[in-house]
Design an enzyme around this catalytic site. Structure first.
Site, PDB file in Angstrom:
ATOM      1  N   LYS A  40       0.851  -1.202   0.000  1.00  0.00           N
ATOM      2  CA  LYS A  40       0.000   0.000   0.000  1.00  0.00           C
ATOM      3  C   LYS A  40       0.884   1.247   0.000  1.00  0.00           C
ATOM      4  CE  LYS A  40      -1.700   1.573   4.034  1.00  0.00           C
ATOM      5  NZ  LYS A  40      -1.318   2.957   4.317  1.00  0.00           N
ATOM      6  N   ASN A  41       1.880   1.274   0.883  1.00  0.00           N
ATOM      7  CA  ASN A  41       2.658   2.506   1.050  1.00  0.00           C
ATOM      8  C   ASN A  41       3.668   2.747  -0.062  1.00  0.00           C
ATOM      9  OD1 ASN A  41       1.145   3.016   3.272  1.00  0.00           O
ATOM     10  ND2 ASN A  41       2.712   2.454   4.759  1.00  0.00           N
ATOM     11  N   ARG A  97      -3.917  10.893   4.429  1.00  0.00           N
ATOM     12  CA  ARG A  97      -2.754  11.790   4.518  1.00  0.00           C
ATOM     13  C   ARG A  97      -1.837  11.631   3.311  1.00  0.00           C
ATOM     14  NH1 ARG A  97       0.886  14.504   7.589  1.00  0.00           N
ATOM     15  NH2 ARG A  97       3.029  13.997   7.069  1.00  0.00           N
ATOM     16  N   CYS A 135      -4.834  12.837  12.438  1.00  0.00           N
ATOM     17  CA  CYS A 135      -5.524  11.546  12.335  1.00  0.00           C
ATOM     18  C   CYS A 135      -5.394  10.896  13.712  1.00  0.00           C
ATOM     19  CB  CYS A 135      -4.890  10.684  11.248  1.00  0.00           C
ATOM     20  SG  CYS A 135      -3.286  10.043  11.702  1.00  0.00           S
ATOM     21  N   ARG A 159       0.354  14.808  12.617  1.00  0.00           N
ATOM     22  CA  ARG A 159       0.795  14.636  11.225  1.00  0.00           C
ATOM     23  C   ARG A 159       1.106  15.979  10.534  1.00  0.00           C
ATOM     24  NH1 ARG A 159      -0.851   9.356   9.868  1.00  0.00           N
ATOM     25  NH2 ARG A 159       0.846   9.364   8.347  1.00  0.00           N
ATOM     26  N   PRO A 160       1.958  16.832  11.111  1.00  0.00           N
ATOM     27  CA  PRO A 160       2.290  18.110  10.467  1.00  0.00           C
ATOM     28  C   PRO A 160       3.035  17.902   9.154  1.00  0.00           C
ATOM     29  CG  PRO A 160       3.742  17.691  12.315  1.00  0.00           C
ATOM     30  CD  PRO A 160       2.716  16.611  12.345  1.00  0.00           C
ATOM     31  N   MET A 161       3.275  19.010   8.433  1.00  0.00           N
ATOM     32  CA  MET A 161       3.955  18.901   7.131  1.00  0.00           C
ATOM     33  C   MET A 161       5.176  19.801   7.033  1.00  0.00           C
ATOM     34  SD  MET A 161       1.243  18.035   4.180  1.00  0.00           S
ATOM     35  CE  MET A 161       2.556  18.240   3.073  1.00  0.00           C
ATOM     36  N   ASP A 162       5.693  20.218   8.168  1.00  0.00           N
ATOM     37  CA  ASP A 162       6.822  21.173   8.143  1.00  0.00           C
ATOM     38  C   ASP A 162       8.046  20.621   7.415  1.00  0.00           C
ATOM     39  OD1 ASP A 162       6.758  19.461  10.593  1.00  0.00           O
ATOM     40  OD2 ASP A 162       8.762  20.301  10.837  1.00  0.00           O
ATOM     41  N   ASP A 182       4.626   0.552  11.978  1.00  0.00           N
ATOM     42  CA  ASP A 182       3.378  -0.019  11.436  1.00  0.00           C
ATOM     43  C   ASP A 182       3.164  -1.460  11.867  1.00  0.00           C
ATOM     44  OD1 ASP A 182       3.542   1.733   8.235  1.00  0.00           O
ATOM     45  OD2 ASP A 182       3.032   2.395  10.258  1.00  0.00           O
ATOM     46  N   ILE A 206       7.877   6.989  16.851  1.00  0.00           N
ATOM     47  CA  ILE A 206       7.563   7.661  15.585  1.00  0.00           C
ATOM     48  C   ILE A 206       6.313   8.520  15.687  1.00  0.00           C
ATOM     49  CG2 ILE A 206       7.082   7.328  13.127  1.00  0.00           C
ATOM     50  CD1 ILE A 206       9.911   6.492  13.896  1.00  0.00           C
ATOM     51  N   ARG A 243      -8.714  -0.264   4.582  1.00  0.00           N
ATOM     52  CA  ARG A 243      -7.796   0.696   3.958  1.00  0.00           C
ATOM     53  C   ARG A 243      -6.489   0.030   3.573  1.00  0.00           C
ATOM     54  NH1 ARG A 243      -6.893   6.177   7.044  1.00  0.00           N
ATOM     55  NH2 ARG A 243      -5.502   6.251   5.261  1.00  0.00           N
TER      56      ARG A 243
HETATM   57  C1  EPZ Z   1       4.525   6.885   6.140  1.00  0.00           C
HETATM   58  O1  EPZ Z   1       3.790   7.977   6.668  1.00  0.00           O
HETATM   59  C2  EPZ Z   1       3.544   5.722   6.078  1.00  0.00           C
HETATM   60  N1  EPZ Z   1       2.432   6.064   5.192  1.00  0.00           N
HETATM   61  C3  EPZ Z   1       3.021   5.404   7.474  1.00  0.00           C
HETATM   62  O2  EPZ Z   1       2.178   4.258   7.371  1.00  0.00           O
HETATM   63  C4  EPZ Z   1       4.216   5.048   8.368  1.00  0.00           C
HETATM   64  O3  EPZ Z   1       3.756   4.805   9.675  1.00  0.00           O
HETATM   65  C5  EPZ Z   1       5.202   6.224   8.372  1.00  0.00           C
HETATM   66  O4  EPZ Z   1       5.615   6.526   7.007  1.00  0.00           O
HETATM   67  C6  EPZ Z   1       6.451   5.915   9.183  1.00  0.00           C
HETATM   68  O5  EPZ Z   1       7.084   4.789   8.673  1.00  0.00           O
HETATM   69  C7  EPZ Z   1       2.620   6.008   3.865  1.00  0.00           C
HETATM   70  O6  EPZ Z   1       3.693   5.694   3.369  1.00  0.00           O
HETATM   71  C8  EPZ Z   1       1.440   6.356   3.008  1.00  0.00           C
HETATM   72  P1  EPZ Z   1       6.660  10.265   8.261  1.00  0.00           P
HETATM   73  P2  EPZ Z   1       4.445   9.472   6.668  1.00  0.00           P
HETATM   74  O7  EPZ Z   1       6.605  11.511   7.457  1.00  0.00           O
HETATM   75  O8  EPZ Z   1       5.217   9.666   5.441  1.00  0.00           O
HETATM   76  C9  EPZ Z   1       6.380  13.435  11.785  1.00  0.00           C
HETATM   77  C10 EPZ Z   1       0.246   2.979   7.710  1.00  0.00           C
HETATM   78  O9  EPZ Z   1      -0.223   2.469   8.740  1.00  0.00           O
HETATM   79  N2  EPZ Z   1       6.415  14.427  10.699  1.00  0.00           N
HETATM   80  O10 EPZ Z   1       7.879   9.414   8.212  1.00  0.00           O
HETATM   81  O11 EPZ Z   1       3.366  10.423   6.983  1.00  0.00           O
HETATM   82  C11 EPZ Z   1       5.073  12.656  11.786  1.00  0.00           C
HETATM   83  O12 EPZ Z   1       4.066  13.379  12.484  1.00  0.00           O
HETATM   84  C12 EPZ Z   1       0.784   4.402   7.746  1.00  0.00           C
HETATM   85  O13 EPZ Z   1       0.336   2.392   6.599  1.00  0.00           O
HETATM   86  C13 EPZ Z   1       6.547  15.784  11.037  1.00  0.00           C
HETATM   87  O14 EPZ Z   1       6.642  16.148  12.208  1.00  0.00           O
HETATM   88  O15 EPZ Z   1       5.418   9.335   7.921  1.00  0.00           O
HETATM   89  C14 EPZ Z   1       5.446  11.379  12.474  1.00  0.00           C
HETATM   90  O16 EPZ Z   1       5.422  11.582  13.872  1.00  0.00           O
HETATM   91  C15 EPZ Z   1       0.585   5.059   9.090  1.00  0.00           C
HETATM   92  N3  EPZ Z   1       6.556  16.707  10.027  1.00  0.00           N
HETATM   93  C16 EPZ Z   1       6.877  11.135  11.992  1.00  0.00           C
HETATM   94  O17 EPZ Z   1       7.360  12.419  11.547  1.00  0.00           O
HETATM   95  C17 EPZ Z   1       6.450  16.344   8.709  1.00  0.00           C
HETATM   96  O18 EPZ Z   1       6.488  17.225   7.827  1.00  0.00           O
HETATM   97  C18 EPZ Z   1       6.983  10.132  10.850  1.00  0.00           C
HETATM   98  O19 EPZ Z   1       6.290  10.670   9.772  1.00  0.00           O
HETATM   99  C19 EPZ Z   1       6.305  14.973   8.393  1.00  0.00           C
HETATM  100  C20 EPZ Z   1       6.301  14.027   9.400  1.00  0.00           C
END
Ligand code: EPZ
Length: 422
Positions: free
Chosen positions: A22-23, A94, A118, A123-126, A308, A330, A400
């Site tokens: 999926k990811n 997201r 969520c 889940r910020p985007m900074d 995950d 995480i 999902r």
């Molecule tokens: C991906 O999410 C996966 N989703 C998630 O899987 C997975 O848990 C995650 O990576 C970690 O491995 C997809 O690939 C679609 P991150 P992503 O950016 O990219 C923080 C599932 O169950 N962060 O590595 O969103 C964030 O809040 C899902 O299949 C910021 O602070 O993960 C989190 O605490 C759930 N600012 C951490 O970093 C940002 O701009 C990891 O997020 C981005 C992230």
């Protein structure tokens, strides 16, 4: 809303086919925006998240066709594209934010709704914003949308992320493929899904090195061509089903499984007394002898233990001999399955990012509620080993990320059925 009824039915034995990731698929699909030529994905998983991404891409002007019951997806963005990803779709998933980088690279403009929080965190985007700004994007937050523009196209840059964000790595790499000049991403995420994305982009003509390491180098090109790419095996679905015989006993072969996708997870299974054997077709998993042993788990970016699989591992440890401590590093709120497992007799103490699990001999079936995708499947795993019936409600979370769960587990002797809700 549908529910799933599970009844402890002893050991599981059989074969489970593992689907495409999926990811990986959720980042491969937006890559179509980078080229005017068609991109075809094979081995795609049949999931509601994939259908959501399809709807999003169609709203942007991409033509999407699914063949072979959804296992083959062909996308074409040769027409006029709309740069706006609406809140209505983005709030559901997201991963919709993964159109930001490709739209910026292709159109020089992208308006993507912030996803909002969520169940598992804010889940910020900074990190995405910093990474794309390094490539010359000007990004403003307006009415809940990120409005990103470039004057004269993206320019290659060296950028170090404060955290190895998976999604921000994917957005940066996709955007940099069409930037002018060379880009270097430091502290890049190393997940197999990123390696899969880079292999697909390379098929499309991108010049990229270093995938799977913390430093990825991208040489921008003027255009990308179409391609056909097979989606990599879903390591999270794989790990989930490896835990079924671990929790219930028996022996299950997971077709398409590869140890290199889950080395840290397999090390923990070995320490807990679970044997994992590579076969010609995948991975064979069985409980060695006696009760599962308690182990400690810390979730980390790849190649560490995957967040995950934390909820699913907790389900295994609920009936382990001894006390286990799980640390979730995480996400800030990813223990919501704990209170539901406690309804089944598990003994768990949650303090901030730590959950201490005192193993009990047997769990007892109970009505429980799914709160997020991975929590939902951990409750099903627990129900497979519990005495009596467990009914997991709100299984739309499950759909999902897991295709045909009942079918795959029924084939191994599980007592599981879906109860259609109103
Ligand atoms: C991906 O999410 C996966 N989703 C998630 O899987 C997975 O848990 C995650 O990576 C970690 O491995 C997809 O690939 C679609 P991150 P992503 O950016 O990219 C923080 C599932 O169950 N962060 O590595 O969103 C964030 O809040 C899902 O299949 C910021 O602070 O993960 C989190 O605490 C759930 N600012 C951490 O970093 C940002 O701009 C990891 O997020 C981005 C992230």
């Amino acid at each position: 809303m549908d529910s799933i009824l599970v009844k402890g039915n002893g050991a599981l034995n059989g074969v489970i086919p593992i689907a495409g990731a999926k990811n990986a698929c959720l980042t491969l699909m937006p890559a179509t925006l980078l080229s005017e030529e068609p991109l075809t994905l094979t081995n795609a998983p049949r999931l509601s998240d994939i259908r959501t991404m399809t709807s999003l891409l169609e709203s942007l002007g991409v033509e999407v066709s699914a063949l072979q019951d959804g296992k083959v997806i062909t996308m074409s963005s040769h027409g006029t594209l709309n740069p706006t990803a609406d809140y209505d779709i983005v709030r559901k998933m997201r991963a919709s934010n993964l159109v930001l980088g490709p739209l910026l690279a292709r159109l020089g403009h992208a308006v993507v709704s912030l996803p909002g929080g969520c169940a598992i965190g804010a889940r910020p985007m900074d990190i995405h914003i910093d990474a794309l700004s390094a490539l010359g994007a000007e990004i403003d937050l307006r009415d809940g949308y990120l409005d990103a523009k470039t004057q004269g196209g993206l320019k290659g840059a060296v950028h170090e992320m404060r955290f190895a964000s998976v999604g921000a790595t994917e957005n940066f790499v996709m955007a940099a493929t069409l930037a002018k000049g060379t880009s270097v991403l430091k502290n890049a995420a190393r997940e197999p899904e990123i390696v899969d994305l880079v292999q697909c982009l390379r098929r499309m003509g991108a010049e990229i090195e270093g995938e799977g390491t913390s430093t990825i180098t991208i040489q921008g090109v003027t255009a990308l061509r179409g391609a056909t790419h097979p989606v990599v095996t879903d390591r999270i679905e794989l790990g989930t089903y490896m835990l079924a015989p671990a929790i219930c006993g028996g022996e299950v072969e997971c077709l398409g499984g590869r140890i290199d996708l889950l080395a840290a997870f397999c090390e923990k299974l070995d320490a807990a007394g679970i044997s994992v054997t590579e076969t010609e077709k995948g991975l064979k998993v069985a409980r060695k002898n006696g009760r599962v042993k308690a182990v400690d788990v810390v979730t980390e970016p790849f190649p560490g233990f995957p967040t995950d699989l934390q909820a699913q591992m907790m389900a295994l440890l609920c009936t382990a001999e001894g006390t286990s401590v799980l640390e979730e590093k995480i996400f800030e709120n990813r223990f919501m399955h704990a209170p539901e497992l406690m309804r089944m007799g598990a003994r768990i103490e949650v303090h901030g990012g730590h959950a201490t699990v005192h193993g009990v001999e047997k769990l007892r079936g109970a009505p429980v509620m799914a709160t997020d995708l991975r929590a939902s499947v951990s409750l099903i795993l627990a129900g497979l080993a519990a005495e009596g019936e467990t009914v997991v409600s709100r299984v739309y979370h499950l759909d999902r990320g897991y295709e045909r769960v009942e079918e795959k587990l029924l084939a191994c002797g599980a007592h599981i059925e879906r109860i259609s809700g109103v």
